[in-house]
Design an enzyme around this catalytic site. Structure first.
Site, PDB file in Angstrom:
ATOM      1  N   ARG A  52      -3.066  11.974   5.698  1.00 43.55           N
ATOM      2  CA  ARG A  52      -2.238  11.307   6.768  1.00 43.55           C
ATOM      3  C   ARG A  52      -0.795  11.911   7.171  1.00 43.55           C
ATOM      4  NH1 ARG A  52       0.022   7.130   4.131  1.00 43.55           N
ATOM      5  NH2 ARG A  52       1.310   6.953   5.089  1.00 43.55           N
TER       6      ARG A  52
ATOM      7  N   GLN B  59      -2.618   4.859   7.238  1.00 39.60           N
ATOM      8  CA  GLN B  59      -3.122   4.959   6.551  1.00 39.60           C
ATOM      9  C   GLN B  59      -5.077   4.704   6.612  1.00 39.60           C
ATOM     10  OE1 GLN B  59      -2.863   5.634   2.993  1.00 39.60           O
ATOM     11  NE2 GLN B  59      -5.277   5.941   3.551  1.00 39.60           N
TER      12      GLN B  59
ATOM     13  N   CYS C 191      -5.993   4.237  -1.244  1.00 34.74           N
ATOM     14  CA  CYS C 191      -4.837   4.336  -0.500  1.00 34.74           C
ATOM     15  C   CYS C 191      -3.421   5.156  -1.675  1.00 34.74           C
ATOM     16  CB  CYS C 191      -4.088   3.236   0.223  1.00 34.74           C
ATOM     17  SG  CYS C 191      -3.175   1.995  -0.123  1.00 34.74           S
TER      18      CYS C 191
ATOM     19  N   HIS D 157      -0.566  -1.455   7.658  1.00 33.09           N
ATOM     20  CA  HIS D 157      -0.638  -0.162   7.304  1.00 33.09           C
ATOM     21  C   HIS D 157      -2.086   0.456   8.036  1.00 33.09           C
ATOM     22  CE1 HIS D 157       1.025   3.018   4.691  1.00 33.09           C
ATOM     23  NE2 HIS D 157       0.159   2.983   3.841  1.00 33.09           N
TER      24      HIS D 157
ATOM     25  N   ASP E 102      -7.600  -1.347  -3.767  1.00 34.27           N
ATOM     26  CA  ASP E 102      -6.256  -0.695  -3.086  1.00 34.27           C
ATOM     27  C   ASP E 102      -5.316  -1.455  -5.105  1.00 34.27           C
ATOM     28  OD1 ASP E 102      -3.905   0.080  -2.915  1.00 34.27           O
ATOM     29  OD2 ASP E 102      -3.319  -1.541  -1.332  1.00 34.27           O
TER      30      ASP E 102
END
Length: 308
Positions: free
Chosen positions: A294, A137, A266, A134, A225
């Protein structure tokens, strides 16, 4: 034409250039209404396809708003609408879309889908997330750390929990941005070995530590996360909770880090599972700055992909 497929496949110099661009664009928008366009409109007259095989809130909204702020237009497509890789091959989809749009962002499951899209598209392709990584991110996360604490090079980042796709990209970033990284979590959920090898070959320290209280000592940044994916069956969710319960980021754990350590997640978060609400809403937390960034980081990525 430049694709943004992963942190470790993009040069450190280009990553730093994007980071500088993101900071500059955010600064330029200070105190401006959210709906107003940027003064600079590099995407004017350009169309960006946003493909979502996986559901999304932050990725969809941040890319859509970012394109509009830069003067472009978006076409949002779901995997069901496209039957990506089922009714038509990914290669043919890439060739067709390239005739219509100037840039493709894809959020998908298998990394191979992303790679095949990039191989056959004749416009730049951006990795909006795969099961493996990712990178967008992590660009936002590095940006967030640096706007609060200055350069991330040489700092200690600790990841608590599951060594998932976001963790993999953080390890790639350790190698590219020059910070040390400690993973604290169960052996069964360790991050992928190839990412660890990449970062170590770049000369940074990557550490595995089963004791979370010991792992976070001296940490400049603590990250976690969600423990489960929306697609996991109930049996898998219970098993993961049993494995990860001891790695929850709570006030006691954060007290072991540096007094000015930051906390990131995130999002979306399962509050009081991987992190307590006291930490999520506490003085160390920058999770909503992280979510906002972001937008700015991805605008910089899009400009870089198009050479703008």
């Amino acid at each position: 034409m430049m694709n943004f497929l992963d942190i470790h496949t993009t040069s450190a110099a280009d990553l730093r250039s994007m980071m500088n661009s993101a900071h500059a664009m955010k600064t330029a928008r200070k105190d401006r209404p959210k709906g107003t366009p940027d003064d600079d409109q590099p995407l004017s007259g350009r169309m960006v396809a946003l493909i979502f095989e996986k559901p999304s809130t932050r990725t969809r909204v941040s890319f859509d708003v970012g394109v509009r702020q830069l003067g472009g237009q978006t076409m949002v497509l779901s995997g069901k609408e496209m039957q990506l890789g089922h009714g038509e091959t990914i290669a043919d989809t890439a060739r067709v879309l390239s005739r219509y749009v100037d840039l493709i962002m894809i959020r998908t499951f298998e990394e191979q889908t992303l790679l095949e899209m990039a191989e056959y598209a004749t416009v730049p392709v951006i990795n909006g997330l795969t099961n493996r990584s990712h990178p967008c991110q992590i660009m936002a996360d590095v940006m967030t750390y640096e706007e609060h604490r200055g350069p991330i090079a040489g700092k200690k980042v600790v990841w608590a929990g599951d060594g998932n796709n976001v963790c993999t990209s953080f390890i790639h970033a350790a190698g590219q941005f020059g910070f040390d990284f400690t993973f604290t979590g169960p052996e069964t959920l360790e991050p992928e070995a190839t990412a660890i090898r990449f970062a170590r070959e770049k000369g940074v320290r990557i550490t595995m530590d089963r004791d979370p209280a010991h792992a976070v000592q001296g940490a400049d940044l603590v990250v976690t996360d969600t423990w489960v994916s929306m697609h996991d069956p109930e049996s898998a969710k219970e098993r993961r909770h049993n494995q990860l319960r001891g790695y929850q980021v709570n006030e006691t754990l954060m007290a072991q880090a540096k007094p000015d350590a930051l906390f990131m997640h995130c999002l979306p978060a399962h509050r009081n599972d991987e992190a307590t609400s006291a930490v999520m809403d506490g003085p160390h937390s920058v999770v909503f700055d992280e979510a906002e960034n972001r937008l700015h980081a991805q605008k910089a990525v899009m400009r870089w992909c198009l050479g703008l």
